[in-house]
Scaffold this motif. Sequence first.
Motif, PDB file in Angstrom:
ATOM      1  N   PHE A  38      31.004  42.346  -2.695  1.00 58.78           N
ATOM      2  CA  PHE A  38      30.062  41.497  -3.424  1.00 58.78           C
ATOM      3  C   PHE A  38      29.572  42.112  -4.733  1.00 58.78           C
ATOM      4  CE2 PHE A  38      30.193  38.534  -0.077  1.00 58.78           C
ATOM      5  CZ  PHE A  38      29.611  37.364  -0.549  1.00 58.78           C
ATOM      6  N   ASP A  39      29.768  43.392  -4.881  1.00 63.38           N
ATOM      7  CA  ASP A  39      29.469  44.078  -6.133  1.00 63.38           C
ATOM      8  C   ASP A  39      28.063  43.740  -6.649  1.00 63.38           C
ATOM      9  OD1 ASP A  39      29.704  45.628  -8.340  1.00 63.38           O
ATOM     10  OD2 ASP A  39      30.981  44.233  -9.468  1.00 63.38           O
ATOM     11  N   ILE A  40      27.064  44.037  -5.822  1.00 65.67           N
ATOM     12  CA  ILE A  40      25.688  43.742  -6.229  1.00 65.67           C
ATOM     13  C   ILE A  40      25.121  44.972  -6.929  1.00 65.67           C
ATOM     14  CG2 ILE A  40      23.366  43.095  -5.474  1.00 65.67           C
ATOM     15  CD1 ILE A  40      24.706  41.713  -3.061  1.00 65.67           C
ATOM     16  N   GLU A  41      24.885  44.816  -8.226  1.00 64.41           N
ATOM     17  CA  GLU A  41      24.426  45.937  -9.032  1.00 64.41           C
ATOM     18  C   GLU A  41      23.048  46.394  -8.565  1.00 64.41           C
ATOM     19  OE1 GLU A  41      24.937  45.094 -13.248  1.00 64.41           O
ATOM     20  OE2 GLU A  41      23.697  46.851 -13.631  1.00 64.41           O
ATOM     21  N   GLY A  42      22.910  47.686  -8.388  1.00 64.04           N
ATOM     22  CA  GLY A  42      21.602  48.220  -8.006  1.00 64.04           C
ATOM     23  C   GLY A  42      21.367  48.250  -6.507  1.00 64.04           C
ATOM     24  N   LEU A  43      22.340  47.784  -5.736  1.00 62.68           N
ATOM     25  CA  LEU A  43      22.175  47.780  -4.281  1.00 62.68           C
ATOM     26  C   LEU A  43      23.176  48.747  -3.644  1.00 62.68           C
ATOM     27  CD1 LEU A  43      20.580  46.597  -1.965  1.00 62.68           C
ATOM     28  CD2 LEU A  43      22.057  44.627  -1.940  1.00 62.68           C
ATOM     29  N   GLY A  44      22.845  50.032  -3.700  1.00 58.61           N
ATOM     30  CA  GLY A  44      23.706  51.053  -3.112  1.00 58.61           C
ATOM     31  C   GLY A  44      23.274  51.372  -1.697  1.00 58.61           C
ATOM     32  N   PRO A  45      23.970  52.324  -1.052  1.00 57.70           N
ATOM     33  CA  PRO A  45      23.652  52.692   0.335  1.00 57.70           C
ATOM     34  C   PRO A  45      22.192  53.132   0.518  1.00 57.70           C
ATOM     35  CG  PRO A  45      25.688  53.734  -0.381  1.00 57.70           C
ATOM     36  CD  PRO A  45      25.110  53.061  -1.578  1.00 57.70           C
ATOM     37  N   LYS A  46      21.624  53.794  -0.477  1.00 54.60           N
ATOM     38  CA  LYS A  46      20.243  54.263  -0.363  1.00 54.60           C
ATOM     39  C   LYS A  46      19.270  53.096  -0.211  1.00 54.60           C
ATOM     40  CE  LYS A  46      18.981  58.629  -2.477  1.00 54.60           C
ATOM     41  NZ  LYS A  46      18.826  59.263  -3.771  1.00 54.60           N
ATOM     42  N   ILE A  47      19.481  52.098  -1.070  1.00 53.71           N
ATOM     43  CA  ILE A  47      18.586  50.928  -1.026  1.00 53.71           C
ATOM     44  C   ILE A  47      18.814  50.149   0.271  1.00 53.71           C
ATOM     45  CG2 ILE A  47      17.878  48.821  -2.234  1.00 53.71           C
ATOM     46  CD1 ILE A  47      17.233  51.215  -3.882  1.00 53.71           C
ATOM     47  N   ILE A  48      20.090  50.085   0.695  1.00 51.25           N
ATOM     48  CA  ILE A  48      20.386  49.423   1.977  1.00 51.25           C
ATOM     49  C   ILE A  48      19.576  50.093   3.090  1.00 51.25           C
ATOM     50  CG2 ILE A  48      22.185  49.135   3.750  1.00 51.25           C
ATOM     51  CD1 ILE A  48      22.666  47.138   1.637  1.00 51.25           C
ATOM     52  N   ASN A  49      19.593  51.432   3.113  1.00 54.33           N
ATOM     53  CA  ASN A  49      18.809  52.163   4.117  1.00 54.33           C
ATOM     54  C   ASN A  49      17.348  51.744   4.086  1.00 54.33           C
ATOM     55  OD1 ASN A  49      21.040  53.593   4.765  1.00 54.33           O
ATOM     56  ND2 ASN A  49      20.396  55.522   3.800  1.00 54.33           N
ATOM     57  N   GLN A  50      16.820  51.733   2.852  1.00 52.46           N
ATOM     58  CA  GLN A  50      15.407  51.428   2.680  1.00 52.46           C
ATOM     59  C   GLN A  50      15.081  50.004   3.173  1.00 52.46           C
ATOM     60  OE1 GLN A  50      14.241  51.680  -1.426  1.00 52.46           O
ATOM     61  NE2 GLN A  50      12.058  51.825  -0.961  1.00 52.46           N
ATOM     62  N   LEU A  51      15.927  49.060   2.790  1.00 54.36           N
ATOM     63  CA  LEU A  51      15.676  47.668   3.175  1.00 54.36           C
ATOM     64  C   LEU A  51      15.795  47.481   4.685  1.00 54.36           C
ATOM     65  CD1 LEU A  51      17.473  45.664   0.329  1.00 54.36           C
ATOM     66  CD2 LEU A  51      15.083  46.374   0.491  1.00 54.36           C
ATOM     67  N   MET A  52      16.739  48.228   5.301  1.00 57.39           N
ATOM     68  CA  MET A  52      16.872  48.149   6.764  1.00 57.39           C
ATOM     69  C   MET A  52      15.653  48.755   7.445  1.00 57.39           C
ATOM     70  SD  MET A  52      20.826  48.907   7.819  1.00 57.39           S
ATOM     71  CE  MET A  52      20.709  48.414   9.544  1.00 57.39           C
ATOM     72  N   ASP A  53      15.205  49.897   6.914  1.00 55.99           N
ATOM     73  CA  ASP A  53      14.061  50.568   7.530  1.00 55.99           C
ATOM     74  C   ASP A  53      12.790  49.731   7.448  1.00 55.99           C
ATOM     75  OD1 ASP A  53      15.651  52.637   8.200  1.00 55.99           O
ATOM     76  OD2 ASP A  53      15.017  53.978   6.578  1.00 55.99           O
ATOM     77  N   GLU A  54      12.673  48.951   6.378  1.00 57.68           N
ATOM     78  CA  GLU A  54      11.476  48.118   6.237  1.00 57.68           C
ATOM     79  C   GLU A  54      11.611  46.800   6.997  1.00 57.68           C
ATOM     80  OE1 GLU A  54       8.860  49.198   5.121  1.00 57.68           O
ATOM     81  OE2 GLU A  54       9.343  50.824   3.707  1.00 57.68           O
ATOM     82  N   GLY A  55      12.784  46.609   7.624  1.00 63.32           N
ATOM     83  CA  GLY A  55      12.979  45.376   8.391  1.00 63.32           C
ATOM     84  C   GLY A  55      13.257  44.165   7.520  1.00 63.32           C
ATOM     85  N   LEU A  56      13.599  44.392   6.253  1.00 66.92           N
ATOM     86  CA  LEU A  56      13.837  43.250   5.365  1.00 66.92           C
ATOM     87  C   LEU A  56      15.222  42.652   5.572  1.00 66.92           C
ATOM     88  CD1 LEU A  56      12.083  44.532   2.135  1.00 66.92           C
ATOM     89  CD2 LEU A  56      11.407  42.579   3.528  1.00 66.92           C
ATOM     90  N   ILE A  57      16.192  43.500   5.929  1.00 68.22           N
ATOM     91  CA  ILE A  57      17.532  42.989   6.199  1.00 68.22           C
ATOM     92  C   ILE A  57      18.106  43.689   7.422  1.00 68.22           C
ATOM     93  CG2 ILE A  57      18.073  42.493   3.773  1.00 68.22           C
ATOM     94  CD1 ILE A  57      19.747  45.100   3.762  1.00 68.22           C
ATOM     95  N   SER A  58      18.938  42.977   8.178  1.00 69.47           N
ATOM     96  CA  SER A  58      19.785  43.687   9.131  1.00 69.47           C
ATOM     97  C   SER A  58      21.153  43.032   9.198  1.00 69.47           C
ATOM     98  CB  SER A  58      19.125  43.791  10.518  1.00 69.47           C
ATOM     99  OG  SER A  58      18.917  42.527  11.076  1.00 69.47           O
TER     100      SER A  58
END
Length: 667
Positions: free
Chosen positions: A445-465
């Motif tokens: 999907f090539d989403i700029e600015g959404l790397g593994p670090k941000i994925i971690n953060q969003l998962m930890d906050e319960g925003l995405i799974s």
Amino acid sequence: MDKKQTKERIKKLKKVIQEARHSYHVLDKSIMSDAALDSLKHELYELEQKYPEFITADSPSQRIGGKPLEKFKKLRHIVSQWSFNDVFDESEIKNFDQRMAREIGNKEVDYTAELKIDGMHIILTYEKGVFKTGATRGDGKIGEDVTQNLKTIESIPLRLKKALDIVVEGEIFMRKSVFNKLNKKRKRLNQPLFANPRNAAAGAIRQLNPMIAAERQLDCFIYDYSWPEKNIPLSQFEELKRLKELGFKVNKKFHYCQNIDKVIEFWKDWQKKKDSEDYWVDGIVVKVNKREYQNMLGYTGKAPRWAIAFKWPGEQATTALEKVVFQVGRTGKITPVAWLKPVNIKGTIVSRATLHNADEIKRLGVKIKDTVIVEKAGDVIPHIIRFIPELRPKNAKEIQTPGVCPICGSKVIRIKGEVAHYCSNKKCGARQKNKLSWFVSKKAFDIEGLGPKIINQLMDEGLISKASDIFSLKQGDLESLERFAEKSSFNLISAIEKSKAITLPKFIISLGIKYIGEETAELLAEKITDIKKIPQENLEQIKGIGPKAANSIKHWFSQKENIDLLKELEKAGIRIKKEKLAPHRPSEARTGAGLKDKIFVFTGEMESISREKGKEKVKALGGKTHNSISKNTDFLVLGQNPGSKYEKAKNLGIKIISEKEFLDIIK
Ligand SMILES: [Zn+2]
């Protein structure tokens, strides 16, 4: 909501609002924040606009202020008392402007903007220039006689510079510095603290003993001049100047605005500056400037048609809890997250609020479909303050913690001594994290600015799974996260929005099917038009796809969770781009000839080129520019802090390009 449901909803809203207002205006006690109450009033107003037949005389939208208190003498107002309707964002104020222009025969409208002081409304009557009586607004017709208390306020002149018979209106307020001192003192004396300066001011003005009112050091701004009707100034701007000349204290910050864009500028400007004043400001009041137009526009039941309160969004708002999603974090921890009907809080849209854990759900007592008060303040993740019991619909549903993991289907367990639930499959969270990182990567999907670090953060906050969760995120969901300032959250949401249009090969890669690399994905993409109609039985016959890959594809499509994912992605608005061009190859608009008759619209501020320059360039290349979005628009050029055009373009599926892409096109 259908008509019957709307009627029911209006009835309930009226009850809740009336109770909150009674408590506030009559009992001087606040049971709900101003922002939450505003939010409910706004919903009521919108529903009543949609179904005017449901407007009743006793609706809070038709009432002004509260009932007069028993303990004061009553005063009947000579001049009708009005209150203003509220709007909270740019598109609403622009609608107001369009309505004004339409009703006076499509002429340009100019405005006067004034700061909206958060205090208590009062009405002063002068006879032959001498202060006679002062009253609270009460129910709009009858108020309380608080003359003695008002006389203790130094800024209210007891005699004017001219011997006029007039009625003026203004706002009593307590300075912030005085409010803080007063609360400090009350704390020391173990007395209950004032919730806000308006409460404190209202409390002071309603003291039967004027000495107490005097101690509270109130202040007063006057902004309205309503009697005699002869010789009334020809514009709102002149009126304010005239009030000053008569000896009233007028807030100096009032501002002439040539058009609605200037009003919006003033509103934005003061949103930043408001805290530097020693009084509370909760928005601006916008009035059609010319008296002639004001007279043409007239009044509705309770409000002048020619004026509106343009408030800044508060930290709280009310909205519907649509569903609760149990998100799986990296460690397998399962967090309940409230998915809300998207709502504007503090200027950005919020769609999620954390519910923390099952205990918190129990404590709140909240159910699905409830109306909830959501708060977004500072660096704290948006959360639910409480639900409003009176607004609970009959079909409200209990929130159940699932027995199995929503990602992998393993059993859900609760470890002794911990409040959280976990997926019993130890690899679940980490595996999901890898899947998501792959999904958003350059090849997919090539989403700029959404790397593994941000994925971690969003998962930890319960925003995405799940992958589909990414596409419903709103700017306000990210803003309170560490590393996400206003700009980066806006940029990420824009990048996500843009990624929704994807080529078929990239989409196939994003699914993470084993043995399917770029080449296989390209081959597959050439044979199919719809991802859900893969010609499974002929896979092996496609040249270049081996039996291993074919089996893997078949296996992937046999899993229910994968089919669910495809459905969810479709629902999230993913579109397969028709053109098979790689994104860096020239697009049709790239060459000058391609710009012929192409229609461009601009929104937001651009960094490296002015809008005017941009427009000139487009025209020079044979294109056209329009000021508003329509279905004929070809491109929306997106700058910083875009306006309502952005939402509209998205809804119409108009191609949205960044400033950089625009520069590439006109190069
Ligand atoms: Zn699991």
